[in-house]
Motif scaffolding. Sequence first.
Motif, PDB file in Angstrom:
ATOM      1  N   ALA A  18      10.360  84.215  47.502  1.00 29.37           N
ATOM      2  CA  ALA A  18      11.618  84.768  48.002  1.00 29.37           C
ATOM      3  C   ALA A  18      12.014  84.201  49.363  1.00 29.37           C
ATOM      4  O   ALA A  18      12.891  84.730  50.018  1.00 29.37           O
ATOM      5  CB  ALA A  18      11.498  86.291  48.108  1.00 29.37           C
ATOM      6  N   LYS A  19      11.357  83.135  49.817  1.00 29.07           N
ATOM      7  CA  LYS A  19      11.663  82.584  51.129  1.00 29.07           C
ATOM      8  C   LYS A  19      13.121  82.177  51.223  1.00 29.07           C
ATOM      9  O   LYS A  19      13.758  81.825  50.225  1.00 29.07           O
ATOM     10  CB  LYS A  19      10.736  81.415  51.453  1.00 29.07           C
ATOM     11  N   LEU A  20      13.655  82.212  52.438  1.00 20.15           N
ATOM     12  CA  LEU A  20      15.099  82.078  52.637  1.00 20.15           C
ATOM     13  C   LEU A  20      15.557  80.664  52.950  1.00 20.15           C
ATOM     14  O   LEU A  20      16.726  80.445  53.208  1.00 20.15           O
ATOM     15  CB  LEU A  20      15.535  83.008  53.781  1.00 20.15           C
ATOM     16  N   ASP A  21      14.650  79.680  52.921  1.00  9.91           N
ATOM     17  CA  ASP A  21      15.103  78.323  53.157  1.00  9.91           C
ATOM     18  C   ASP A  21      15.726  77.753  51.896  1.00  9.91           C
ATOM     19  O   ASP A  21      15.864  78.432  50.883  1.00  9.91           O
ATOM     20  CB  ASP A  21      13.955  77.439  53.673  1.00  9.91           C
ATOM     21  N   GLY A  24      14.040  78.286  48.476  1.00  9.13           N
ATOM     22  CA  GLY A  24      13.731  79.633  48.010  1.00  9.13           C
ATOM     23  C   GLY A  24      14.650  80.099  46.902  1.00  9.13           C
ATOM     24  O   GLY A  24      15.775  79.626  46.752  1.00  9.13           O
ATOM     25  N   SER A  25      14.172  81.078  46.129  1.00  7.54           N
ATOM     26  CA  SER A  25      14.957  81.585  44.997  1.00  7.54           C
ATOM     27  C   SER A  25      16.232  82.271  45.459  1.00  7.54           C
ATOM     28  O   SER A  25      17.271  82.200  44.790  1.00  7.54           O
ATOM     29  CB  SER A  25      14.105  82.555  44.168  1.00  7.54           C
ATOM     30  N   PHE A  26      16.180  82.954  46.627  1.00 11.86           N
ATOM     31  CA  PHE A  26      17.379  83.623  47.136  1.00 11.86           C
ATOM     32  C   PHE A  26      18.490  82.613  47.405  1.00 11.86           C
ATOM     33  O   PHE A  26      19.642  82.801  47.023  1.00 11.86           O
ATOM     34  CB  PHE A  26      17.052  84.390  48.422  1.00 11.86           C
ATOM     35  N   HIS A  27      18.125  81.521  48.084  1.00  8.60           N
ATOM     36  CA  HIS A  27      19.113  80.497  48.430  1.00  8.60           C
ATOM     37  C   HIS A  27      19.684  79.836  47.170  1.00  8.60           C
ATOM     38  O   HIS A  27      20.889  79.604  47.073  1.00  8.60           O
ATOM     39  CB  HIS A  27      18.465  79.434  49.321  1.00  8.60           C
ATOM     40  N   ILE A  28      18.819  79.551  46.214  1.00 12.17           N
ATOM     41  CA  ILE A  28      19.262  78.892  44.980  1.00 12.17           C
ATOM     42  C   ILE A  28      20.241  79.777  44.223  1.00 12.17           C
ATOM     43  O   ILE A  28      21.280  79.326  43.733  1.00 12.17           O
ATOM     44  CB  ILE A  28      18.051  78.536  44.099  1.00 12.17           C
ATOM     45  N   GLN A  29      19.921  81.087  44.142  1.00 13.01           N
ATOM     46  CA  GLN A  29      20.810  82.008  43.430  1.00 13.01           C
ATOM     47  C   GLN A  29      22.130  82.181  44.181  1.00 13.01           C
ATOM     48  O   GLN A  29      23.202  82.219  43.566  1.00 13.01           O
ATOM     49  CB  GLN A  29      20.135  83.372  43.259  1.00 13.01           C
ATOM     50  N   ALA A  30      22.056  82.250  45.515  1.00 13.89           N
ATOM     51  CA  ALA A  30      23.279  82.402  46.309  1.00 13.89           C
ATOM     52  C   ALA A  30      24.184  81.191  46.150  1.00 13.89           C
ATOM     53  O   ALA A  30      25.407  81.309  46.070  1.00 13.89           O
ATOM     54  CB  ALA A  30      22.917  82.614  47.777  1.00 13.89           C
ATOM     55  N   GLN A  31      23.591  79.993  46.101  1.00 13.32           N
ATOM     56  CA  GLN A  31      24.381  78.783  45.893  1.00 13.32           C
ATOM     57  C   GLN A  31      25.055  78.793  44.520  1.00 13.32           C
ATOM     58  O   GLN A  31      26.206  78.392  44.383  1.00 13.32           O
ATOM     59  CB  GLN A  31      23.492  77.549  46.022  1.00 13.32           C
ATOM     60  N   ALA A  79      27.165  90.674  38.930  1.00 15.07           N
ATOM     61  CA  ALA A  79      27.749  91.689  39.814  1.00 15.07           C
ATOM     62  C   ALA A  79      27.843  91.193  41.245  1.00 15.07           C
ATOM     63  O   ALA A  79      28.699  91.638  42.024  1.00 15.07           O
ATOM     64  CB  ALA A  79      26.923  92.967  39.747  1.00 15.07           C
ATOM     65  N   ASP A  80      26.964  90.255  41.625  1.00 14.24           N
ATOM     66  CA  ASP A  80      26.993  89.703  42.986  1.00 14.24           C
ATOM     67  C   ASP A  80      28.108  88.671  43.180  1.00 14.24           C
ATOM     68  O   ASP A  80      28.360  88.238  44.303  1.00 14.24           O
ATOM     69  CB  ASP A  80      25.648  89.034  43.303  1.00 14.24           C
ATOM     70  N   LEU A  81      28.758  88.277  42.099  1.00 15.63           N
ATOM     71  CA  LEU A  81      29.820  87.267  42.165  1.00 15.63           C
ATOM     72  C   LEU A  81      31.086  87.866  42.772  1.00 15.63           C
ATOM     73  O   LEU A  81      31.596  88.876  42.302  1.00 15.63           O
ATOM     74  CB  LEU A  81      30.110  86.745  40.755  1.00 15.63           C
ATOM     75  N   SER A  82      31.605  87.231  43.830  1.00 14.57           N
ATOM     76  CA  SER A  82      32.822  87.720  44.481  1.00 14.57           C
ATOM     77  C   SER A  82      34.045  86.993  43.949  1.00 14.57           C
ATOM     78  O   SER A  82      34.126  85.765  44.018  1.00 14.57           O
ATOM     79  CB  SER A  82      32.722  87.519  46.001  1.00 14.57           C
ATOM     80  N   LEU A  83      34.989  87.767  43.413  1.00 16.66           N
ATOM     81  CA  LEU A  83      36.247  87.205  42.929  1.00 16.66           C
ATOM     82  C   LEU A  83      37.436  88.030  43.418  1.00 16.66           C
ATOM     83  O   LEU A  83      38.446  88.157  42.722  1.00 16.66           O
ATOM     84  CB  LEU A  83      36.253  87.145  41.395  1.00 16.66           C
ATOM     85  N   SER A  84      37.317  88.588  44.608  1.00 16.74           N
ATOM     86  CA  SER A  84      38.442  89.328  45.178  1.00 16.74           C
ATOM     87  C   SER A  84      39.596  88.373  45.443  1.00 16.74           C
ATOM     88  O   SER A  84      39.413  87.154  45.503  1.00 16.74           O
ATOM     89  CB  SER A  84      38.018  90.018  46.479  1.00 16.74           C
ATOM     90  N   SER A 265      28.240  72.934  51.883  1.00 10.71           N
ATOM     91  CA  SER A 265      28.717  73.052  53.257  1.00 10.71           C
ATOM     92  C   SER A 265      28.878  74.504  53.697  1.00 10.71           C
ATOM     93  O   SER A 265      29.129  74.788  54.858  1.00 10.71           O
ATOM     94  CB  SER A 265      30.059  72.324  53.418  1.00 10.71           C
ATOM     95  N   LYS A 266      28.742  75.418  52.756  1.00 15.32           N
ATOM     96  CA  LYS A 266      28.922  76.839  53.051  1.00 15.32           C
ATOM     97  C   LYS A 266      27.594  77.504  53.375  1.00 15.32           C
ATOM     98  O   LYS A 266      26.553  77.162  52.820  1.00 15.32           O
ATOM     99  CB  LYS A 266      29.557  77.568  51.856  1.00 15.32           C
ATOM    100  N   LYS A 267      27.625  78.468  54.273  1.00 20.31           N
ATOM    101  CA  LYS A 267      26.476  79.329  54.487  1.00 20.31           C
ATOM    102  C   LYS A 267      26.585  80.464  53.494  1.00 20.31           C
ATOM    103  O   LYS A 267      27.350  81.403  53.672  1.00 20.31           O
ATOM    104  CB  LYS A 267      26.455  79.880  55.912  1.00 20.31           C
ATOM    105  N   THR A 268      25.851  80.359  52.401  1.00 23.72           N
ATOM    106  CA  THR A 268      25.997  81.327  51.330  1.00 23.72           C
ATOM    107  C   THR A 268      25.484  82.683  51.748  1.00 23.72           C
ATOM    108  O   THR A 268      24.448  82.825  52.376  1.00 23.72           O
ATOM    109  CB  THR A 268      25.224  80.853  50.080  1.00 23.72           C
ATOM    110  N   GLN A 269      26.253  83.690  51.407  1.00 17.08           N
ATOM    111  CA  GLN A 269      25.897  85.066  51.711  1.00 17.08           C
ATOM    112  C   GLN A 269      26.051  85.917  50.474  1.00 17.08           C
ATOM    113  O   GLN A 269      26.961  85.699  49.675  1.00 17.08           O
ATOM    114  CB  GLN A 269      26.799  85.622  52.816  1.00 17.08           C
ATOM    115  N   LYS A 270      25.190  86.867  50.307  1.00 12.64           N
ATOM    116  CA  LYS A 270      25.264  87.771  49.164  1.00 12.64           C
ATOM    117  C   LYS A 270      26.463  88.676  49.318  1.00 12.64           C
ATOM    118  O   LYS A 270      26.662  89.292  50.356  1.00 12.64           O
ATOM    119  CB  LYS A 270      23.996  88.599  49.043  1.00 12.64           C
ATOM    120  N   SER A 271      27.294  88.760  48.280  1.00 13.25           N
ATOM    121  CA  SER A 271      28.496  89.590  48.334  1.00 13.25           C
ATOM    122  C   SER A 271      28.126  91.059  48.139  1.00 13.25           C
ATOM    123  O   SER A 271      27.132  91.394  47.517  1.00 13.25           O
ATOM    124  CB  SER A 271      29.469  89.162  47.229  1.00 13.25           C
ATOM    125  N   HIS A 272      28.974  91.939  48.662  1.00 16.70           N
ATOM    126  CA  HIS A 272      28.742  93.380  48.516  1.00 16.70           C
ATOM    127  C   HIS A 272      29.942  94.004  47.830  1.00 16.70           C
ATOM    128  O   HIS A 272      31.046  93.535  47.952  1.00 16.70           O
ATOM    129  CB  HIS A 272      28.524  94.034  49.888  1.00 16.70           C
TER     130      HIS A 272
END
Length: 272
Positions: A18-21, A24-31, A79-84, A265-272
Amino acid sequence: MDKSKPFFEAKEREPKRAKLDSTGSFHIQAQAITEASYVLSYCIVRDKKPYTIGETLVKPCLLECTKIILGDKAAQKIADLSLSDSTVKSKINDMSTDIKRETIEEEFLFCGPLTAKTTPAADVMNLVSDFFSKEHLNRGKLIGVCADGAPAMLGCRAGFAQCNVHEIPEQLQEFLELTNNSALKDDFKELSIEHFWVQAQRLYPNISLAALKMLIPFVSTYLCESAFSAMLTIKSKSRNRLEVEADLRCALSTTTPNIKILVSSKKTQKSH
């Protein structure tokens, strides 16, 4: 509490997964989520739909289908996908900027509102001149002006085409006059290209000589007409305050945005 050695080894590996570089799986999923947001936003603008369709129709459909086919765990990722509407607009602006950076030919360049402070032709001329200056484009390479036929655009004294004649190098004036000569347009359809330019030499000697060296066809109104039609679809009554330049560029351009580069080029962030 008696725990086996494999248990503790597994626990030790969990933070590494789960490392954040960038590995890591978090970064890959966020991308992946960010890339999906770009792809869906591009689909929305190419189909000239309102931004709100992403959150009101596209995402709910994705959630339900994913839940049915792949289960609740996979649906949670959707559900984490942002389409506002604000997210879709932001992604469209990014893609429009990316397309604009590319070297493009016969593409949508820009659009802007008319101020009505001057004559329509002069207003259009000012917009075009400002764009050429801002983007450092060489006016000397302009070889044709195509319009919808309205007097403000093609009037012999105050039309945009006539204003443009005074702004471009003298050797191109003949060509602009020739493209609005309806009789020669008929000849162009009937004669071979070589014979056409030989015949045109009587009225337009300079441009005919240049054309015989490098044949140049008449400009087409197709891009003007398709752009105007797209604008009417996008800027409907319910969206009459929308700034449509980025939307039109994405909807009309045959140059596709490089979504992979935009995502990286984006700093990916988990949507809420």
